[in-house]
Design a protein around this motif. Structure first.
Motif, PDB file in Angstrom:
ATOM      1  N   ILE A 103       4.122   3.471  -9.966  1.00 11.79           N
ATOM      2  CA  ILE A 103       3.690   2.544  -9.111  1.00 11.79           C
ATOM      3  C   ILE A 103       3.920   1.028  -9.614  1.00 11.79           C
ATOM      4  CG2 ILE A 103       1.647   1.657  -7.899  1.00 11.79           C
ATOM      5  CD1 ILE A 103       0.414   4.416  -8.035  1.00 11.79           C
ATOM      6  N   ASP A 104       4.678   0.355  -9.139  1.00 12.20           N
ATOM      7  CA  ASP A 104       5.263  -0.990  -9.658  1.00 12.20           C
ATOM      8  C   ASP A 104       4.751  -2.055  -8.369  1.00 12.20           C
ATOM      9  OD1 ASP A 104       6.176   0.055 -11.800  1.00 12.20           O
ATOM     10  OD2 ASP A 104       8.287  -0.272 -11.312  1.00 12.20           O
ATOM     11  N   ASN A 105       4.095  -3.020  -8.775  1.00 11.74           N
ATOM     12  CA  ASN A 105       3.859  -4.023  -8.042  1.00 11.74           C
ATOM     13  C   ASN A 105       3.384  -3.620  -6.707  1.00 11.74           C
ATOM     14  OD1 ASN A 105       5.045  -6.117  -9.743  1.00 11.74           O
ATOM     15  ND2 ASN A 105       6.879  -5.006  -9.344  1.00 11.74           N
ATOM     16  N   SER A 106       2.375  -2.976  -6.423  1.00  9.51           N
ATOM     17  CA  SER A 106       1.941  -2.237  -5.112  1.00  9.51           C
ATOM     18  C   SER A 106       0.389  -2.380  -5.065  1.00  9.51           C
ATOM     19  CB  SER A 106       2.391  -0.904  -4.929  1.00  9.51           C
ATOM     20  OG  SER A 106       3.910  -0.886  -4.941  1.00  9.51           O
ATOM     21  N   ILE A 107      -0.049  -2.322  -3.864  1.00  5.19           N
ATOM     22  CA  ILE A 107      -1.554  -2.106  -3.513  1.00  5.19           C
ATOM     23  C   ILE A 107      -1.947  -0.916  -2.917  1.00  5.19           C
ATOM     24  CG2 ILE A 107      -3.439  -3.474  -2.612  1.00  5.19           C
ATOM     25  CD1 ILE A 107      -1.617  -6.201  -2.643  1.00  5.19           C
ATOM     26  N   PHE A 108      -2.927  -0.445  -3.602  1.00  2.00           N
ATOM     27  CA  PHE A 108      -3.422   0.604  -2.971  1.00  2.00           C
ATOM     28  C   PHE A 108      -4.960   0.585  -2.593  1.00  2.00           C
ATOM     29  CE2 PHE A 108       0.293   2.563  -4.690  1.00  2.00           C
ATOM     30  CZ  PHE A 108       0.385   3.739  -4.235  1.00  2.00           C
ATOM     31  N   TYR A 109      -5.329   1.015  -1.454  1.00  2.00           N
ATOM     32  CA  TYR A 109      -6.953   1.003  -0.975  1.00  2.00           C
ATOM     33  C   TYR A 109      -7.255   2.414  -0.212  1.00  2.00           C
ATOM     34  CZ  TYR A 109     -11.171  -0.161   1.213  1.00  2.00           C
ATOM     35  OH  TYR A 109     -12.593  -0.256   1.696  1.00  2.00           O
ATOM     36  N   SER A 110      -8.410   2.903  -0.789  1.00  2.00           N
ATOM     37  CA  SER A 110      -8.803   4.038  -0.106  1.00  2.00           C
ATOM     38  C   SER A 110     -10.382   3.988   0.447  1.00  2.00           C
ATOM     39  CB  SER A 110      -8.835   5.419  -0.834  1.00  2.00           C
ATOM     40  OG  SER A 110      -9.241   6.340  -0.551  1.00  2.00           O
ATOM     41  N   ASP A 111     -10.875   4.255   1.529  1.00  2.00           N
ATOM     42  CA  ASP A 111     -12.194   4.274   1.661  1.00  2.00           C
ATOM     43  C   ASP A 111     -12.920   5.065   0.914  1.00  2.00           C
ATOM     44  OD1 ASP A 111     -11.687   2.220   3.956  1.00  2.00           O
ATOM     45  OD2 ASP A 111     -11.290   3.643   5.346  1.00  2.00           O
ATOM     46  N   THR A 112     -12.345   6.183   0.643  1.00  2.00           N
ATOM     47  CA  THR A 112     -13.263   7.144   0.105  1.00  2.00           C
ATOM     48  C   THR A 112     -12.402   7.707  -1.285  1.00  2.00           C
ATOM     49  OG1 THR A 112     -12.078   9.321   1.348  1.00  2.00           O
ATOM     50  CG2 THR A 112     -14.126   8.148   2.095  1.00  2.00           C
ATOM     51  N   THR A 113     -11.444   8.642  -1.299  1.00  2.00           N
ATOM     52  CA  THR A 113     -10.976   9.048  -2.522  1.00  2.00           C
ATOM     53  C   THR A 113      -9.484   8.904  -2.687  1.00  2.00           C
ATOM     54  OG1 THR A 113     -12.270  11.055  -2.344  1.00  2.00           O
ATOM     55  CG2 THR A 113     -10.307  11.192  -3.731  1.00  2.00           C
ATOM     56  N   LEU A 114      -9.036   8.347  -3.968  1.00  2.00           N
ATOM     57  CA  LEU A 114      -7.799   7.888  -4.250  1.00  2.00           C
ATOM     58  C   LEU A 114      -7.443   8.921  -5.433  1.00  2.00           C
ATOM     59  CD1 LEU A 114      -5.065   6.472  -4.246  1.00  2.00           C
ATOM     60  CD2 LEU A 114      -6.053   4.687  -5.725  1.00  2.00           C
ATOM     61  N   SER A 115      -6.648  10.060  -5.379  1.00  2.00           N
ATOM     62  CA  SER A 115      -6.047  10.814  -6.270  1.00  2.00           C
ATOM     63  C   SER A 115      -4.797  10.697  -6.438  1.00  2.00           C
ATOM     64  CB  SER A 115      -6.699  12.438  -5.935  1.00  2.00           C
ATOM     65  OG  SER A 115      -5.862  13.496  -6.750  1.00  2.00           O
TER      66      SER A 115
END
Length: 203
Positions: free
Chosen positions: A169-181
């Motif tokens: 994962i490069d230069n990226s944005i992750f968003y999760s309301d509950t779980t990020l696996s």
């Protein structure tokens, strides 16, 4: 040219590659209210064996949480003998570049890199400059595997970063309301240079 695919139900895209990536989505928008499923199988040959490539695109699925985006990409096997710089193969399971994947349901991505004589930069899943959001996010990636020793060939190994990462994962944005696996397994290679299970940079 810009392409827009939209459905009040499901969007299913599946394919098998031969000379190039099995599924190549570029400069496009895909909107499936009930869900999106993308499945790509790279062909086993001496050419590009990537499963799914998504560039400069937007994938979305919104349905009060009762939806999902599933992407499965499997790199094929690299069968040719490498004998020059021109034959360096880059074969990924899933490649997402400068794109947005967005849902109020579940995001489920599964990617496997290629196996071959010599495989460079064969990521299971590779995100670059992308935004990813969902109610829950589940990523599983397995890096590609190299069999032969690159020292047997007549070009400078240092010119080719060797990163058969499970998930990068490069230069990226992750968003999760509950779980990020994020579950990644590094690939192999005789030199074993910089193969990570999960690599996160500038994100």
């Amino acid at each position: 040219n810009y392409v827009n695919l939209a459905s009040e139900g499901n969007v299913l895209i599946s394919g098998k590659g031969y000379y190039d990536t099995a599924i190549n989505i570029e400069n496009s928008s895909i909107d499936g209210k009930s869900g999106i499923e993308i499945i790509g199988y790279g062909h086993s040959n001496i050419f590009n064996t990537s499963g799914v490539s998504i560039k400069d695109s937007y994938l979305s699925s919104y349905n009060s949480g009762d939806t999902s985006i599933k992407i499965k990409g499997l790199g094929g096997n690299f069968l040719g003998e490498m004998n020059s710089q021109d034959n360096v193969d880059i074969a990924l399971g899933i490649y997402i570049y400068n794109s947005s994947v967005d849902s109020d349901g579940k995001l489920d991505l599964y990617g496997v890199g290629s196996d071959g004589d010599i495989v460079l930069n064969s990521f299971g899943i590779y995100f670059d400059t992308s935004d990813v959001s969902g109610n829950s996010i589940d990523l599983k990636g397995y890096g590609g595997n190299s069999i032969m020793d690159i020292n047997n060939f007549d070009f400078n190994f240092m010119d080719f970063p060797y990163e058969n990462d499970g998930i990068s994962i490069d230069n990226s944005i992750f968003y999760s309301d509950t779980t990020l696996s994020i579950d990644g397994s590094a690939g192999s290679g005789d030199l074993g240079s910089d193969n990570d299970g999960v690599s996160v940079r500038n994100s």
